[in-house]
Design an enzyme around this catalytic site. Structure first.
Site, PDB file in Angstrom:
ATOM      1  N   SER A  69      43.562  30.535 -51.353  1.00 35.64           N
ATOM      2  CA  SER A  69      42.481  30.152 -52.267  1.00 35.64           C
ATOM      3  C   SER A  69      41.401  29.343 -51.558  1.00 35.64           C
ATOM      4  CB  SER A  69      43.075  29.303 -53.393  1.00 35.64           C
ATOM      5  OG  SER A  69      42.055  28.676 -54.130  1.00 35.64           O
ATOM      6  N   ALA A  70      40.168  29.469 -52.038  1.00 35.32           N
ATOM      7  CA  ALA A  70      39.054  28.675 -51.498  1.00 35.32           C
ATOM      8  C   ALA A  70      39.048  27.268 -52.079  1.00 35.32           C
ATOM      9  CB  ALA A  70      37.737  29.363 -51.835  1.00 35.32           C
ATOM     10  N   LYS A  75      32.431  33.797 -57.619  1.00 37.15           N
ATOM     11  CA  LYS A  75      33.900  33.810 -57.574  1.00 37.15           C
ATOM     12  C   LYS A  75      34.399  33.939 -56.138  1.00 37.15           C
ATOM     13  CE  LYS A  75      34.801  35.319 -62.264  1.00 37.15           C
ATOM     14  NZ  LYS A  75      35.282  36.400 -63.136  1.00 37.15           N
ATOM     15  N   LYS A 103      35.572  33.043 -48.181  1.00 34.40           N
ATOM     16  CA  LYS A 103      35.641  34.479 -48.427  1.00 34.40           C
ATOM     17  C   LYS A 103      34.188  34.956 -48.587  1.00 34.40           C
ATOM     18  CE  LYS A 103      39.895  33.737 -51.077  1.00 34.40           C
ATOM     19  NZ  LYS A 103      40.524  33.680 -52.400  1.00 34.40           N
ATOM     20  N   GLU A 158      43.520  39.622 -56.000  1.00 29.75           N
ATOM     21  CA  GLU A 158      42.209  38.962 -56.055  1.00 29.75           C
ATOM     22  C   GLU A 158      41.399  39.345 -57.289  1.00 29.75           C
ATOM     23  OE1 GLU A 158      39.858  37.059 -55.119  1.00 29.75           O
ATOM     24  OE2 GLU A 158      40.635  36.161 -53.301  1.00 29.75           O
ATOM     25  N   ASP A 159      40.682  38.386 -57.875  1.00 30.68           N
ATOM     26  CA  ASP A 159      39.779  38.710 -58.994  1.00 30.68           C
ATOM     27  C   ASP A 159      38.313  38.698 -58.563  1.00 30.68           C
ATOM     28  OD1 ASP A 159      39.579  35.880 -58.675  1.00 30.68           O
ATOM     29  OD2 ASP A 159      38.792  35.728 -60.708  1.00 30.68           O
ATOM     30  N   ASP A 206      45.299  34.924 -54.739  1.00 29.84           N
ATOM     31  CA  ASP A 206      44.188  34.024 -55.025  1.00 29.84           C
ATOM     32  C   ASP A 206      44.651  33.148 -56.207  1.00 29.84           C
ATOM     33  OD1 ASP A 206      41.475  33.032 -55.181  1.00 29.84           O
ATOM     34  OD2 ASP A 206      41.259  34.294 -56.963  1.00 29.84           O
ATOM     35  N   LEU A 207      43.981  32.037 -56.431  1.00 29.42           N
ATOM     36  CA  LEU A 207      44.406  31.129 -57.510  1.00 29.42           C
ATOM     37  C   LEU A 207      43.572  31.318 -58.785  1.00 29.42           C
ATOM     38  CD1 LEU A 207      46.070  28.602 -58.450  1.00 29.42           C
ATOM     39  CD2 LEU A 207      44.214  27.216 -57.532  1.00 29.42           C
ATOM     40  N   ASP A 208      42.283  30.912 -58.686  1.00 28.00           N
ATOM     41  CA  ASP A 208      41.408  30.902 -59.858  1.00 28.00           C
ATOM     42  C   ASP A 208      41.163  32.325 -60.361  1.00 28.00           C
ATOM     43  OD1 ASP A 208      40.892  28.051 -59.749  1.00 28.00           O
ATOM     44  OD2 ASP A 208      39.634  28.426 -58.013  1.00 28.00           O
ATOM     45  N   THR A 229      41.328  29.288 -64.471  1.00 29.90           N
ATOM     46  CA  THR A 229      40.352  28.244 -64.130  1.00 29.90           C
ATOM     47  C   THR A 229      38.969  28.799 -63.795  1.00 29.90           C
ATOM     48  OG1 THR A 229      41.482  28.351 -62.042  1.00 29.90           O
ATOM     49  CG2 THR A 229      41.849  26.374 -63.337  1.00 29.90           C
TER      50      THR A 229
HETATM   51  C1  BG6 Z   1      37.577  29.571 -55.742  1.00 25.11           C
HETATM   52  C2  BG6 Z   1      36.774  29.834 -56.980  1.00 25.11           C
HETATM   53  O1  BG6 Z   1      38.911  29.904 -55.967  1.00 25.11           O
HETATM   54  O2  BG6 Z   1      37.500  28.188 -55.367  1.00 25.11           O
HETATM   55  C3  BG6 Z   1      35.344  29.349 -56.808  1.00 25.11           C
HETATM   56  O3  BG6 Z   1      36.767  31.227 -57.259  1.00 25.11           O
HETATM   57  C4  BG6 Z   1      35.360  27.871 -56.391  1.00 25.11           C
HETATM   58  O4  BG6 Z   1      34.652  29.519 -58.026  1.00 25.11           O
HETATM   59  C5  BG6 Z   1      36.189  27.705 -55.127  1.00 25.11           C
HETATM   60  O5  BG6 Z   1      34.036  27.405 -56.148  1.00 25.11           O
HETATM   61  C6  BG6 Z   1      36.259  26.245 -54.655  1.00 25.11           C
HETATM   62  O6  BG6 Z   1      36.976  25.505 -55.601  1.00 25.11           O
HETATM   63  P1  BG6 Z   1      37.077  23.924 -55.655  1.00 25.11           P
HETATM   64  O7  BG6 Z   1      38.187  23.672 -56.649  1.00 25.11           O
HETATM   65  O8  BG6 Z   1      37.427  23.455 -54.280  1.00 25.11           O
HETATM   66  O9  BG6 Z   1      35.746  23.414 -56.097  1.00 25.11           O
HETATM   67 MG    MG Z   2      39.555  33.947 -57.973  1.00 24.75          MG
END
Ligand code: BG6
Ligand code: MG
Length: 216
Positions: free
Chosen positions: A113-114, A44, A144, A168-169, A8-10, A16
């Protein structure tokens, strides 16, 4: 046998998650209500529009589709103000060495990542080149806890699902990994991520070979 790591990224690679929280809180305040950290935990891993829907429901606010798109853009602009200041220093502790050691072990690496801002963030922090595949919010139609993002990650790497480990967090992210039939390593606290196979505080805590040994 473990052949791939999906990250996962964030909140796993970069810090972030706190930028998302700040921008959503600012938006809620503009709409005359507030969100706290406990509520933020439920956002998240959730896509931008699904997060906005959850926030509006939490604040008892109902908006037209057009207004929702306007507010989602405002939130993203605020979020990008923070992202645009990011440098290599915003990579979470232990991440770069973990990715490099994984490569040296012959483990394939994908992002799952989402976020629709994923490639920008990886470029800004200078680690885009460490990933063999990138699956982000632009490649999936289901948020997710749906496993789509991780299934596509494994497919892009040409690795079987049960040979993948997800980092994953987010509770919803761990649910997605388990639904994909993968091992899920939680990043954060055991109380929140009680659905993970095991939890570490960050990628600094264990080396890739220690993770693999623990799984076997
Ligand atoms: C996820 C985050 O990685 O990405 C969420 O955990 C976030 O908080 C989602 O809403 C979408 O991100 P973005 O950058 O497309 O708004
Ligand atoms: Mg995350």
């Amino acid at each position: 046998m473990i052949k791939a790591f999906l990250f996962d990224l964030d909140g796993v690679i970069v810090d972030t998650a706190v930028f998302h929280y700040k921008a959503w809180k600012r938006l809620a305040n503009q709409l005359n209500f507030d969100i706290d950290e406990e509520f933020n935990e439920t956002l998240k891993g959730i896509s931008r529009m699904d997060s906005l829907d959850a926030i509006l429901k939490h604040g008892g606010v109902s908006l037209s589709q057009e207004e929702k798109e306007k507010y989602a853009k405002i939130k993203n602009d605020w979020y990008l103000e923070l992202v645009n200041q990011m440098t290599v220093n915003d990579i979470l502790p232990g991440v770069e060495i973990f990715l490099k050691e994984s490569r040296n072990l012959g483990i394939k690496i994908a992002l799952g990542s989402a976020s629709k801002n994923a490639s920008l963030i990886l470029e800004k922090t200078g680690i885009l080149g460490l990933f063999d595949a990138l699956i982000d919010g632009n490649h999936v139609s289901k948020s997710k806890p749906d496993p789509e993002v991780f299934l596509k990650g494994a497919e892009a790497l040409e690795v079987e699902y049960d040979a993948c480990v997800v980092f994953e967090d987010a509770y919803a992210g761990v649910q997605a990994a388990k639904a994909a039939g993968m091992v899920a390593v939680g990043i954060g606290s055991c109380e929140v991520l009680n659905n993970a196979d095991f939890v570490v505080k960050g990628l600094f805590e264990m080396s890739p070979s220690e993770i693999i040994t623990k799984i076997l």
